[in-house]
Design an enzyme around this catalytic site. Structure first.
Site, PDB file in Angstrom:
ATOM      1  N   LEU A 128       0.834  -1.211   0.000  1.00 34.27           N
ATOM      2  CA  LEU A 128       0.000   0.000   0.000  1.00 34.27           C
ATOM      3  C   LEU A 128       0.860   1.249   0.000  1.00 34.27           C
ATOM      4  O   LEU A 128       1.766   1.386   0.829  1.00 34.27           O
ATOM      5  CB  LEU A 128      -0.912  -0.008   1.233  1.00 34.27           C
ATOM      6  CG  LEU A 128      -1.863   1.184   1.402  1.00 34.27           C
ATOM      7  CD1 LEU A 128      -3.180   0.732   2.030  1.00 34.27           C
ATOM      8  CD2 LEU A 128      -1.246   2.312   2.241  1.00 34.27           C
ATOM      9  N   ASN A 150       0.730   5.450   0.332  1.00 32.31           N
ATOM     10  CA  ASN A 150      -0.088   6.650   0.533  1.00 32.31           C
ATOM     11  C   ASN A 150       0.755   7.906   0.325  1.00 32.31           C
ATOM     12  O   ASN A 150       1.308   8.060  -0.778  1.00 32.31           O
ATOM     13  CB  ASN A 150      -0.973   6.595   1.780  1.00 32.31           C
ATOM     14  CG  ASN A 150      -0.309   6.318   3.094  1.00 32.31           C
ATOM     15  OD1 ASN A 150       0.366   5.325   3.262  1.00 32.31           O
ATOM     16  ND2 ASN A 150      -0.532   7.179   4.061  1.00 32.31           N
ATOM     17  N   ASP A 151       0.865   8.789   1.282  1.00 27.36           N
ATOM     18  CA  ASP A 151       1.389  10.140   1.030  1.00 27.36           C
ATOM     19  C   ASP A 151       2.762  10.193   0.357  1.00 27.36           C
ATOM     20  O   ASP A 151       3.655   9.434   0.732  1.00 27.36           O
ATOM     21  CB  ASP A 151       1.558  10.900   2.355  1.00 27.36           C
ATOM     22  CG  ASP A 151       0.410  10.714   3.309  1.00 27.36           C
ATOM     23  OD1 ASP A 151      -0.602  10.097   2.940  1.00 27.36           O
ATOM     24  OD2 ASP A 151       0.531  11.189   4.445  1.00 27.36           O
ATOM     25  N   GLN A 166       4.910   7.070   1.767  1.00 23.31           N
ATOM     26  CA  GLN A 166       4.379   6.199   2.809  1.00 23.31           C
ATOM     27  C   GLN A 166       4.094   4.851   2.176  1.00 23.31           C
ATOM     28  O   GLN A 166       3.398   4.764   1.148  1.00 23.31           O
ATOM     29  CB  GLN A 166       3.081   6.794   3.377  1.00 23.31           C
ATOM     30  CG  GLN A 166       3.305   7.982   4.266  1.00 23.31           C
ATOM     31  CD  GLN A 166       3.880   7.583   5.625  1.00 23.31           C
ATOM     32  OE1 GLN A 166       3.172   7.103   6.480  1.00 23.31           O
ATOM     33  NE2 GLN A 166       5.180   7.798   5.803  1.00 23.31           N
ATOM     34  N   TYR A 183       5.854   7.858  10.006  1.00 21.70           N
ATOM     35  CA  TYR A 183       4.798   8.602   9.333  1.00 21.70           C
ATOM     36  C   TYR A 183       5.377   9.738   8.473  1.00 21.70           C
ATOM     37  O   TYR A 183       6.574   9.962   8.437  1.00 21.70           O
ATOM     38  CB  TYR A 183       3.795   9.129  10.372  1.00 21.70           C
ATOM     39  CG  TYR A 183       2.679   8.143  10.675  1.00 21.70           C
ATOM     40  CD1 TYR A 183       2.782   6.791  10.333  1.00 21.70           C
ATOM     41  CD2 TYR A 183       1.514   8.555  11.313  1.00 21.70           C
ATOM     42  CE1 TYR A 183       1.751   5.899  10.600  1.00 21.70           C
ATOM     43  CE2 TYR A 183       0.482   7.670  11.592  1.00 21.70           C
ATOM     44  CZ  TYR A 183       0.609   6.337  11.234  1.00 21.70           C
ATOM     45  OH  TYR A 183      -0.413   5.464  11.496  1.00 21.70           O
ATOM     46  N   SER A 184       4.477  10.479   7.851  1.00 18.46           N
ATOM     47  CA  SER A 184       4.888  11.418   6.806  1.00 18.46           C
ATOM     48  C   SER A 184       5.858  12.505   7.268  1.00 18.46           C
ATOM     49  O   SER A 184       5.883  12.873   8.444  1.00 18.46           O
ATOM     50  CB  SER A 184       3.656  12.086   6.208  1.00 18.46           C
ATOM     51  OG  SER A 184       3.024  11.184   5.346  1.00 18.46           O
ATOM     52  N   ARG A 222       1.830  15.635  13.861  1.00 20.91           N
ATOM     53  CA  ARG A 222       2.658  14.908  12.880  1.00 20.91           C
ATOM     54  C   ARG A 222       2.896  15.664  11.568  1.00 20.91           C
ATOM     55  O   ARG A 222       2.419  16.750  11.358  1.00 20.91           O
ATOM     56  CB  ARG A 222       2.020  13.556  12.578  1.00 20.91           C
ATOM     57  CG  ARG A 222       0.614  13.594  12.027  1.00 20.91           C
ATOM     58  CD  ARG A 222       0.168  12.159  11.687  1.00 20.91           C
ATOM     59  NE  ARG A 222      -1.229  12.093  11.341  1.00 20.91           N
ATOM     60  CZ  ARG A 222      -2.208  11.797  12.190  1.00 20.91           C
ATOM     61  NH1 ARG A 222      -1.942  11.551  13.458  1.00 20.91           N
ATOM     62  NH2 ARG A 222      -3.464  11.767  11.781  1.00 20.91           N
ATOM     63  N   ASP A 223       3.633  14.977  10.705  1.00 19.77           N
ATOM     64  CA  ASP A 223       3.878  15.365   9.315  1.00 19.77           C
ATOM     65  C   ASP A 223       4.726  16.635   9.193  1.00 19.77           C
ATOM     66  O   ASP A 223       4.310  17.636   8.578  1.00 19.77           O
ATOM     67  CB  ASP A 223       2.544  15.545   8.565  1.00 19.77           C
ATOM     68  CG  ASP A 223       1.624  14.330   8.712  1.00 19.77           C
ATOM     69  OD1 ASP A 223       2.144  13.240   8.974  1.00 19.77           O
ATOM     70  OD2 ASP A 223       0.391  14.486   8.580  1.00 19.77           O
ATOM     71  N   GLU A 270      -3.978  17.525   8.823  1.00 19.56           N
ATOM     72  CA  GLU A 270      -2.864  16.643   8.477  1.00 19.56           C
ATOM     73  C   GLU A 270      -2.010  17.287   7.385  1.00 19.56           C
ATOM     74  O   GLU A 270      -2.476  18.131   6.619  1.00 19.56           O
ATOM     75  CB  GLU A 270      -3.390  15.295   7.957  1.00 19.56           C
ATOM     76  CG  GLU A 270      -4.052  14.459   9.028  1.00 19.56           C
ATOM     77  CD  GLU A 270      -4.383  13.048   8.547  1.00 19.56           C
ATOM     78  OE1 GLU A 270      -4.095  12.105   9.291  1.00 19.56           O
ATOM     79  OE2 GLU A 270      -4.938  12.882   7.445  1.00 19.56           O
TER      80      GLU A 270
HETATM   81  C1  FRU Z   1      -2.248  11.250   5.758  1.00 20.32           C
HETATM   82  C2  FRU Z   1      -1.645  10.516   6.946  1.00 20.32           C
HETATM   83  C3  FRU Z   1      -0.617  11.374   7.660  1.00 20.32           C
HETATM   84  C4  FRU Z   1       0.248  10.325   8.317  1.00 20.32           C
HETATM   85  C5  FRU Z   1       0.270   9.235   7.280  1.00 20.32           C
HETATM   86  C6  FRU Z   1       0.346   7.846   7.835  1.00 20.32           C
HETATM   87  O1  FRU Z   1      -2.705  10.380   4.779  1.00 20.32           O
HETATM   88  O2  FRU Z   1      -2.647  10.089   7.826  1.00 20.32           O
HETATM   89  O3  FRU Z   1      -1.154  12.300   8.550  1.00 20.32           O
HETATM   90  O4  FRU Z   1       1.529  10.798   8.612  1.00 20.32           O
HETATM   91  O5  FRU Z   1      -0.916   9.374   6.533  1.00 20.32           O
HETATM   92  O6  FRU Z   1       0.521   6.916   6.822  1.00 20.32           O
END
Ligand code: FRU
Length: 469
Positions: free
Chosen positions: A38, A40-41, A57, A100-101, A159-160, A218
């Site tokens: 998977l 993601n970001d 991610q 995480y991001s 985060r992030d 986020e």
């Molecule tokens: C956004 C998020 C971020 C986090 C990451 C975790 O999609 O929720 O806030 O760091 O994905 O995978």
């Protein structure tokens, strides 16, 4: 788990990926997607050591969310990507529930990486550490550990980190939920990237008169653009859809001015960054030519995510195309990065009421829409409808099979559509608005029978290319 154990599991998951290639009708021709697992970001976007770096991610172990790692791919043109070894695996105590991001900035020849070490307690609750790592020119990643614990006054959702340089200092924005369950962006300052001082909450619920029900923001991204300070956030709130509380996954872009000394961000305007079905957690960076470029996650962790058919092929989700941001008439414009035009082949053009144009990976340009009402079929589960007052994407829901729609309310004068095996990005009026969506219908996935078909009540001039990835 140690790094070695994590890598061995990743290799096992790669070796056991279901057969792809010819048999996978959804795999993008040129958009970036993971081989397995998977995605993601986008994270750590940068131009470093002569190459574009796209960290992301990634859960390489299964097509589910979970303790994320950072994957990495590099490219010289943002079209052809080379997969690189795993950059960060969640193997230390301070990141045990996921790396995480976060973001990247080049300092003294090294690429400094900042990310959130996410820790979920077995008994419930969580905390977050902002962590630092370095990528060297030879490609080695060295984790330096946390540079910030959870600050007082916030829940475990902080985060992030997005880090940038301004004057002699480095700045970081973090997305957070405060103890009153309000979504805010926190600004920090540092001289040395190790010691970070809080400047203040600069944006969010109840700040400078902003009223909303967001409980979290986020992936904040704050950057200078054409004399303004642009802030991108992903506000999280609950809305009622057909009597059911539904979590939103919108992305907002704000134009404003940041007073770095007073930690005060004055907002001039805010709007959605994308009006389609699949766009979340984007990130921007400045490249060697001074362009402000953006990639977004072409996905959302909503209740329909488990129904995506690519899971049968061992992967889920992909990135958007690289987009260049500029400001014009006080609006943020997004346009496909110039490099994408190098993929154009087989130019066709015409002026007509209706036509069909074949191409699994293709671009369609309609430049004189002015007041026409037209339907553009992109797949049997995705149709675009243009009227004098708006552009609507209609798509069949993967779970229910029912048609849903999203509308950009405005008058379209031109449309630029970029299509790949299972997605379309629609740039309206030279990037004033964008609609990004995945599609998995038959016509989108069968190589010999797919492309664009449009029918209009006024003749339209079109240009069409197939795109070679
Ligand atoms: C956004 C998020 C971020 C986090 C990451 C975790 O999609 O929720 O806030 O760091 O994905 O995978």
């Amino acid at each position: 788990m140690t790094d070695t154990q994590y890598l061995l599991q990743t290799i096992e998951s790669l070796l056991n990926v279901p057969k792809q290639g010819e048999h996978d009708p959804y795999r993008p021709v040129w958009h970036f997607a993971p081989r397995v697992g998977l995605l993601n970001d986008p994270n750590g976007l940068s131009f470093y050591n002569g190459e574009y770096h796209l960290f992301y991610q990634w859960n390489p172990l299964e097509c589910e969310h979970g303790a994320k790692a950072w994957g990495l791919a590099t490219s010289t043109d943002m079209i052809h990507w080379q997969h690189k070894p795993l950059a960060l695996a969640p193997t230390e105590e301070y990141e045990v529930s996921g790396c995480y991001s976060g973001s990247a900035i080049e300092v003294d020849g090294k690429l400094e990486l900042f990310y959130t070490g996410n820790v979920k307690y077995p008994q419930g609750g969580r905390t977050a550490y902002q962590c630092r790592a370095q990528l060297s020119e030879s490609g080695e990643v060295n984790k330096l550990g946390p540079v910030m614990d959870l600050p007082a006054g916030y829940s475990g959702h902080v985060r992030d980190p997005k880090v940038w340089r301004h004057g002699d200092d480095y700045y970081m924005v973090l997305g957070a939920e405060d103890l009153q369950k309000r979504g805010v962006v926190i600004l920090y300052r540092s001289r040395d990237l190790t010691t970070w001082q809080k400047c203040g909450d600069i944006y969010g619920t109840d700040i400078n008169g902003k009223q909303d029900n967001n409980f979290m923001l986020e992936c904040p991204d704050l950057f200078p653009l054409d004399g303004k300070d642009v802030l991108i956030t992903c506000p999280k709130t609950w809305i009622d859809i057909d009597g059911k509380a539904t979590e939103t996954f919108d992305v907002e872009v704000t134009i404003g001015a940041l007073d770095y000394q007073q930690a005060d961000y004055q907002v001039e305007s805010t709007c959605l960054l994308d009006y389609g079905f699949d766009f979340y957690a984007p990130q921007t960076f400045e490249d060697a030519d001074g362009r402000r470029l953006l990639f977004g996650w072409m996905g959302k962790p909503d209740e329909y995510e488990p129904y995506q058919p690519t899971k049968a092929f061992g992967w889920i989700h992909q990135m958007t195309c690289p987009r260049r941001l500029t400001i014009s008439n006080n609006e943020v414009l997004q346009q496909p990065a110039e490099e994408l035009a190098t993929m154009r082949r087989n130019h066709l053009s015409g002026h007509c009421l209706s036509t069909s144009l074949a191409g699994l990976s293709a671009e369609l340009l309609l430049q004189d829409i002015n007041g026409a009402t037209s339907t553009i079929t992109i797949a049997d589960d995705l149709v675009l409808e243009v009227t004098p007052s708006g552009v609507t994407t209609k798509r069949k829901n993967l779970k229910t099979g029912l048609w849903q729609q999203k509308t950009w309310p405005g008058k379209a004068t031109s449309l630029q559509l970029l299509r790949d095996s299972s997605c379309v990005e629609v740039f309206i009026n030279r990037g004033r608005a964008v609609m990004t969506s995945r599609m998995f219908g038959k016509a989108s996935g069968v190589k010999h029978d797919c492309g664009f078909r449009f029918e209009s009540d006024k003749p339209m001039s079109y240009q069409h290319w197939t795109l070679e990835g």
